[in-house]
Design a protein around this motif. Sequence first.
Motif, PDB file in Angstrom:
ATOM      1  N   ALA A 166       0.882  -1.318   0.038  1.00 53.51           N
ATOM      2  CA  ALA A 166      -0.122  -0.029  -0.018  1.00 53.51           C
ATOM      3  C   ALA A 166       0.972   1.305   0.220  1.00 53.51           C
ATOM      4  O   ALA A 166       0.625   2.112  -0.588  1.00 53.51           O
ATOM      5  CB  ALA A 166      -0.850   0.115   1.237  1.00 53.51           C
ATOM      6  N   TYR A 167       1.954   1.234   0.836  1.00 52.53           N
ATOM      7  CA  TYR A 167       2.868   2.456   0.552  1.00 52.53           C
ATOM      8  C   TYR A 167       3.412   2.572  -0.627  1.00 52.53           C
ATOM      9  O   TYR A 167       3.350   3.914  -1.020  1.00 52.53           O
ATOM     10  CB  TYR A 167       3.840   2.181   1.738  1.00 52.53           C
ATOM     11  CG  TYR A 167       4.891   3.139   1.838  1.00 52.53           C
ATOM     12  CD1 TYR A 167       5.167   4.415   2.413  1.00 52.53           C
ATOM     13  CD2 TYR A 167       6.177   2.857   0.898  1.00 52.53           C
ATOM     14  CE1 TYR A 167       6.126   5.402   2.508  1.00 52.53           C
ATOM     15  CE2 TYR A 167       7.328   3.888   1.074  1.00 52.53           C
ATOM     16  CZ  TYR A 167       6.930   5.164   1.702  1.00 52.53           C
ATOM     17  OH  TYR A 167       8.157   5.957   1.757  1.00 52.53           O
ATOM     18  N   ASP A 168       3.810   1.640  -1.067  1.00 48.08           N
ATOM     19  CA  ASP A 168       4.538   1.816  -2.600  1.00 48.08           C
ATOM     20  C   ASP A 168       3.375   2.387  -3.654  1.00 48.08           C
ATOM     21  O   ASP A 168       3.611   3.103  -4.308  1.00 48.08           O
ATOM     22  CB  ASP A 168       5.125   0.459  -3.040  1.00 48.08           C
ATOM     23  CG  ASP A 168       6.366  -0.257  -2.330  1.00 48.08           C
ATOM     24  OD1 ASP A 168       6.944   0.918  -1.589  1.00 48.08           O
ATOM     25  OD2 ASP A 168       6.844  -1.165  -2.148  1.00 48.08           O
ATOM     26  N   HIS A 169       2.330   1.974  -3.338  1.00 49.48           N
ATOM     27  CA  HIS A 169       0.995   2.191  -4.284  1.00 49.48           C
ATOM     28  C   HIS A 169       0.961   4.063  -4.075  1.00 49.48           C
ATOM     29  O   HIS A 169       0.925   4.746  -5.088  1.00 49.48           O
ATOM     30  CB  HIS A 169      -0.126   1.550  -3.812  1.00 49.48           C
ATOM     31  CG  HIS A 169      -1.482   2.267  -4.379  1.00 49.48           C
ATOM     32  ND1 HIS A 169      -1.801   2.186  -5.778  1.00 49.48           N
ATOM     33  CD2 HIS A 169      -2.303   3.172  -3.768  1.00 49.48           C
ATOM     34  CE1 HIS A 169      -2.684   2.664  -5.994  1.00 49.48           C
ATOM     35  NE2 HIS A 169      -3.149   3.208  -5.016  1.00 49.48           N
ATOM     36  N   PHE A 170       0.713   4.259  -2.584  1.00 54.75           N
ATOM     37  CA  PHE A 170       0.500   5.652  -2.281  1.00 54.75           C
ATOM     38  C   PHE A 170       1.682   6.647  -2.649  1.00 54.75           C
ATOM     39  O   PHE A 170       1.285   7.709  -2.915  1.00 54.75           O
ATOM     40  CB  PHE A 170      -0.005   5.752  -1.040  1.00 54.75           C
ATOM     41  CG  PHE A 170      -1.370   5.352  -0.828  1.00 54.75           C
ATOM     42  CD1 PHE A 170      -2.582   5.668  -1.440  1.00 54.75           C
ATOM     43  CD2 PHE A 170      -1.534   4.001   0.194  1.00 54.75           C
ATOM     44  CE1 PHE A 170      -3.804   5.202  -1.173  1.00 54.75           C
ATOM     45  CE2 PHE A 170      -2.853   3.773   0.376  1.00 54.75           C
ATOM     46  CZ  PHE A 170      -3.934   4.158  -0.350  1.00 54.75           C
ATOM     47  N   LYS A 171       2.931   6.276  -2.756  1.00 55.07           N
ATOM     48  CA  LYS A 171       3.924   6.906  -3.195  1.00 55.07           C
ATOM     49  C   LYS A 171       4.430   6.846  -4.432  1.00 55.07           C
ATOM     50  O   LYS A 171       4.785   8.124  -5.080  1.00 55.07           O
ATOM     51  CB  LYS A 171       5.252   6.324  -2.460  1.00 55.07           C
ATOM     52  CG  LYS A 171       5.258   6.509  -0.679  1.00 55.07           C
ATOM     53  CD  LYS A 171       4.998   8.402  -0.534  1.00 55.07           C
ATOM     54  CE  LYS A 171       6.554   8.961  -0.729  1.00 55.07           C
ATOM     55  NZ  LYS A 171       6.537  10.318  -0.244  1.00 55.07           N
ATOM     56  N   GLY A 172       4.044   6.009  -5.071  1.00 63.91           N
ATOM     57  CA  GLY A 172       4.482   5.896  -6.693  1.00 63.91           C
ATOM     58  C   GLY A 172       3.430   5.929  -7.756  1.00 63.91           C
ATOM     59  O   GLY A 172       4.020   6.114  -8.919  1.00 63.91           O
ATOM     60  N   SER A 173       2.026   5.659  -7.375  1.00 65.48           N
ATOM     61  CA  SER A 173       0.969   5.763  -8.294  1.00 65.48           C
ATOM     62  C   SER A 173       0.333   7.084  -8.772  1.00 65.48           C
ATOM     63  O   SER A 173      -0.394   7.291  -9.325  1.00 65.48           O
ATOM     64  CB  SER A 173       0.037   4.702  -7.906  1.00 65.48           C
ATOM     65  OG  SER A 173      -0.713   5.302  -6.843  1.00 65.48           O
TER      66      SER A 173
END
Length: 262
Positions: A166-173
Motif C-alpha cells: 500500500a505504501y508503494d502504491h500511495f507513493k508511486g502511483s
Amino acid sequence: MTATIAYDRSVANFIDKLSATGHVTHKSYKKTSVTLHHNAGRFSHQGLLDVWKERPASAHFDIDAAGAVAQYVKVNEYAWAVGNVAGNQRSISIEMANATLGPGWTVAEVTWKNAARLAGWLFAKVIGERPSKSNLFYHHHWSATDCAGPHMEQLYGKVLAAAQEAYDHFKGSQPVSGSDTEPFPGASFFHAGKKSPVIEAMHHRLVAEDCNRYQSSANADVWGSGDVKSYAAWQKKLGFEGDDADGIPGKTSWDKLQVPNV
C-alpha cells in the motif's frame, strides 16, 4: 466538524464525538510508527465509541468487520491506546474488529487487509517512512498484553507485506501536479519508497561537481544516500512546501536542483 484524513476511501467521522468525552489529549506530536490492535470484541464503529465513552481509552482509527474505516482522533494527536506514554505520543493506533472472541480472537481478512492498507497510507502521507518491522507494531510491542491476539500474531508477515504494498502504491502511483509530470532523463527508473538510481546519480553528481555551491545556495546540510527522505529534504530547502515536498523527482524539482537560485 473536525475533518477526517484525506483518504481515498470513505472514513466515518467520530472525532468530535470522542472529543466530547473530555479525555482526548489535543496536543500534537511527530508520529514515527503505526500500532495495530484488536477490539477484544465484535464492535461496530458506534459500539467502540460507546465503550470509550465509559472509560478513557481511544485509538486514531477503527476497521470494522466489513473493512470500513472510522476515525476518532486526529492523526497527530495523543490517543490513549498502547499503555505507554512515549508510544501514545509517537504512534498512530488502528483498532480492528474481531470476527470471533477468545481464545482465538480472529480478525477477518477484509478487516486486517484494510487496516494494513490504511497503515500504508499513513506511512506514505503522515510518517514519511516505508513500513518495516521497526515501525509497524502490534499493541504488545509497547506494553504487557496479548493484543493484537494470537491470530494476528501468526499473520504479521502478511500484514507487513500488505502495508508495504500500500505504501508503494500511495507513493508511486499518484502523479505530481504541474510540469513535474513531464518526463525527464531516467524518470521511468524511479520507484517511490525505494532507492532510486536517478536520485542516487543526481546526489553523487552534485557532490562531485559542485558540492559547496549546492550546499550554500540551498542552505543544505543533508547529504542522504539517494533515498526519498533525503530528496524531500532537498525539496524543502529549495522552497517546496507541504505536499509538494513529496520526495518524488519530477522535472521541476530536478531542474531546480540542477540550477538552484543563488
